[in-house]
Write a protein that holds these residues in place. Structure first.
Motif, mmCIF file in Angstrom:
data_model
loop_
_atom_site.group_PDB
_atom_site.id
_atom_site.type_symbol
_atom_site.label_atom_id
_atom_site.label_comp_id
_atom_site.label_asym_id
_atom_site.label_seq_id
_atom_site.Cartn_x
_atom_site.Cartn_y
_atom_site.Cartn_z
ATOM 1 N N THR A 175 52.163 69.998 -22.836
ATOM 2 C CA THR A 175 52.252 70.217 -21.392
ATOM 3 C C THR A 175 50.888 70.530 -20.790
ATOM 4 O O THR A 175 50.347 69.745 -20.016
ATOM 5 C CB THR A 175 53.241 71.361 -21.081
ATOM 6 O OG1 THR A 175 54.499 71.056 -21.663
ATOM 7 C CG2 THR A 175 53.410 71.526 -19.585
ATOM 8 N N GLY A 196 46.641 68.037 -21.769
ATOM 9 C CA GLY A 196 45.944 68.586 -20.615
ATOM 10 C C GLY A 196 45.168 69.863 -20.865
ATOM 11 O O GLY A 196 44.610 70.430 -19.921
ATOM 12 N N GLY A 213 47.885 67.283 -18.010
ATOM 13 C CA GLY A 213 47.601 68.352 -17.061
ATOM 14 C C GLY A 213 46.147 68.529 -16.705
ATOM 15 O O GLY A 213 45.765 69.541 -16.119
ATOM 16 N N SER A 217 56.142 70.522 -12.921
ATOM 17 C CA SER A 217 55.094 70.365 -13.922
ATOM 18 C C SER A 217 55.563 70.802 -15.302
ATOM 19 O O SER A 217 55.260 70.162 -16.311
ATOM 20 C CB SER A 217 53.862 71.174 -13.511
ATOM 21 O OG SER A 217 52.814 71.010 -14.444
ATOM 22 N N GLY A 231 51.697 69.757 -16.767
ATOM 23 C CA GLY A 231 50.740 70.832 -16.979
ATOM 24 C C GLY A 231 49.813 71.126 -15.817
ATOM 25 O O GLY A 231 48.993 72.041 -15.905
ATOM 26 N N GLN A 232 49.894 70.367 -14.729
ATOM 27 C CA GLN A 232 49.073 70.705 -13.567
ATOM 28 C C GLN A 232 49.688 71.897 -12.847
ATOM 29 O O GLN A 232 50.897 72.117 -12.885
ATOM 30 C CB GLN A 232 48.951 69.518 -12.626
ATOM 31 C CG GLN A 232 48.054 68.415 -13.148
ATOM 32 C CD GLN A 232 47.548 67.513 -12.036
ATOM 33 O OE1 GLN A 232 48.076 67.491 -10.932
ATOM 34 N NE2 GLN A 232 46.506 66.750 -12.324
ATOM 35 N N SER A 233 48.830 72.664 -12.176
ATOM 36 C CA SER A 233 49.293 73.857 -11.483
ATOM 37 C C SER A 233 48.460 74.074 -10.233
ATOM 38 O O SER A 233 47.282 73.705 -10.172
ATOM 39 C CB SER A 233 49.187 75.083 -12.404
ATOM 40 O OG SER A 233 49.498 76.271 -11.700
#
Length: 447
Positions: free
Chosen positions: A59, A176, A280, A387, A393-395
């Protein structure tokens, strides 16, 4: 009791999640060791488990800064979890496909082979697994060499080799994780870093059935099966569409693309489109994206990559099957056709089931996050939930500040998003039953 235990573990739908749980627990235990930590004060188990789950589920969400909190040993453990998780996902998906085909009757398998000339069979097991390992090694080595050479030009010296290896494995497995606190934002306009990461992420997100077929049958759309055509066509449409969408929405945003000259905005936009469905990494501040771009990213995360790949989401083929269903209904056609192939009604039911279960999981995760994080706006929570469940995994930057209940929730979401949809689809296929009778037809009003 022994026979019941054996029967329990004989089912592949139970074995594979148990295997992932074992790797996650082992990884969290290693990350709890003092040698794995670079910062004083130790690591809380919720953070170690979150990191291990994020790595095994490929992730990329993190609750502690990877290059700051973890020592070289800790980073190696994370990388090992990523590699094991990525290979485990691809090989387990292939094995499930073979097990599903084995459970089908002879007539069904002959029909399947007639409609899909590249259907996998048990004789393909060895070649598919060897190709999976070989393809993984080739892509990761080539990407690592290119990245290491480029990082060396920035003055990292011998450390550039570790940077190249880590980011190569993380990119191909769509994890990511990065060894820079800002991911790869410092190299947003550098094509020798951004494009190799994009290429590795795209290749990792196609899925081994597509790679296997292309290596066996070569190039040419007339030689490809419906699955390969849909995956390649859908991935290209989403990649190019996302590229233009991010350019449109962020062109004048001074906190993202607006800070560069017009020609320097093309690579970051392409990078964001490529990684939004898979890994991510981020080369721009995701928290500074406009509402339109955040919504576009959520949609891309929801769709995800190819089946039997390291990418998450409902999968490209699932999404485009549903699009073709809508198109056939709008045109009033009795059957759903795509690329001169008739789509089996059972595939349509599976696609609908997977998509609706995914929507329900997203809605439940957002609902619970709202209860746990009442001071956070809805959009970042929706982004975080999508996500995690899509294992992207992006935030937007809220992960570090989440309360423990939210961390536990996202840990479960990452695990479910990684193994849940695949096993759910497999369980549908494994439970094929043929009734010897039919109920009278009914037509409830729809819409």
């Amino acid at each position: 009791m022994t026979e019941k235990i054996k029967a329990f573990f004989r089912n592949p739908v139970r074995i594979i999640p148990m295997g992932f749980i074992g790797f996650i627990l082992a990884g969290s235990g290693l990350l709890m060791l003092p040698v794995a930590q670079a910062e004083p004060g130790g690591t809380r188990y919720v953070d170690a488990l979150f990191t291990s789950t994020s790595a095994v589920a490929v992730t990329g969400l993190i609750t502690v800064d990877t290059p700051v909190h973890w020592s070289p040993f800790g980073q190696f453990v994370i990388l090992l979890c990523i590699q094991v998780g990525g290979l485990g996902i691809m090989t387990s998906a292939v094995l499930l496909g073979l097990l599903v085909s084995k459970r089908l009757g002879l007539r069904t398998r002959l029909m399947t082979r007639a409609e899909h000339s590249t259907a996998l069979h048990l004789g393909d097991l060895r070649s598919v697994l060897l190709l999976t390992v070989a393809f993984t090694a080739i892509v990761e080595v080539v990407t690592a060499v290119v990245l290491a050479i480029r990082f060396a030009t920035y003055g990292f010296g011998g450390y550039s080799v570790w940077l190249g290896v880590f980011h190569s494995i993380s990119a191909f497995n769509n994890a990511g994780f990065a060894l820079f606190s800002d991911s790869v934002m410092s190299y947003a306009t550098d094509p020798w870093i951004s494009l190799p990461i994009c290429a590795a992420a795209i290749l990792g997100g196609l899925g081994m059935p597509v790679v296997f077929e292309m290596t066996r049958r070569g190039w040419g759309h007339r030689k490809w099966s419906l699955h390969t055509k849909m995956t390649l066509f859908g991935s290209a449409v989403l990649l190019i569409g996302g590229w233009f969408a991010f350019l449109l929405f962020e062109w004048s945003n001074p906190e993202t693309f607006g800070q560069w000259a017009w020609y320097d905005r093309l690579i970051p936009a392409f990078f964001q489109s490529a990684v939004a469905r898979t890994s991510g990494f981020n080369s721009i501040d995701v928290g500074a994206l406009s509402e339109d771009s955040l919504l576009a990213t959520i949609i891309l995360m929801f769709i995800g990559g190819g089946s039997a790949s390291t990418a998450g989401g409902i999968k490209v083929t699932t999404f485009f099957v549903l699009l073709w269903v809508i198109w056939a209904e709008v045109r009033g056609e009795p059957e759903v056709n795509a690329f001169r192939h008739r789509i089996n009604p059972s595939v349509i039911r599976e696609a609908l089931s997977v998509a609706l279960v995914y929507v329900a999981c997203n809605a439940l995760t957002v609902f619970l996050l709202q209860r746990f994080e009442p001071d956070v706006e809805l959009t970042p929570l929706m982004f975080e939930a999508a996500s995690a469940l899509a294992t992207v995994g992006q935030s937007t930057g809220i992960t570090y500040d989440l309360h423990d209940p939210s961390k536990w929730l996202l840990t479960v979401a990452m695990f479910v998003g990684r193994v849940g949809p695949v096993l759910f689809a497999a369980s549908l296929a494994l439970r094929v039953r043929h009734r010897l009778y039919r109920y009278p037809e009914g037509r409830p009003l729809v819409g």
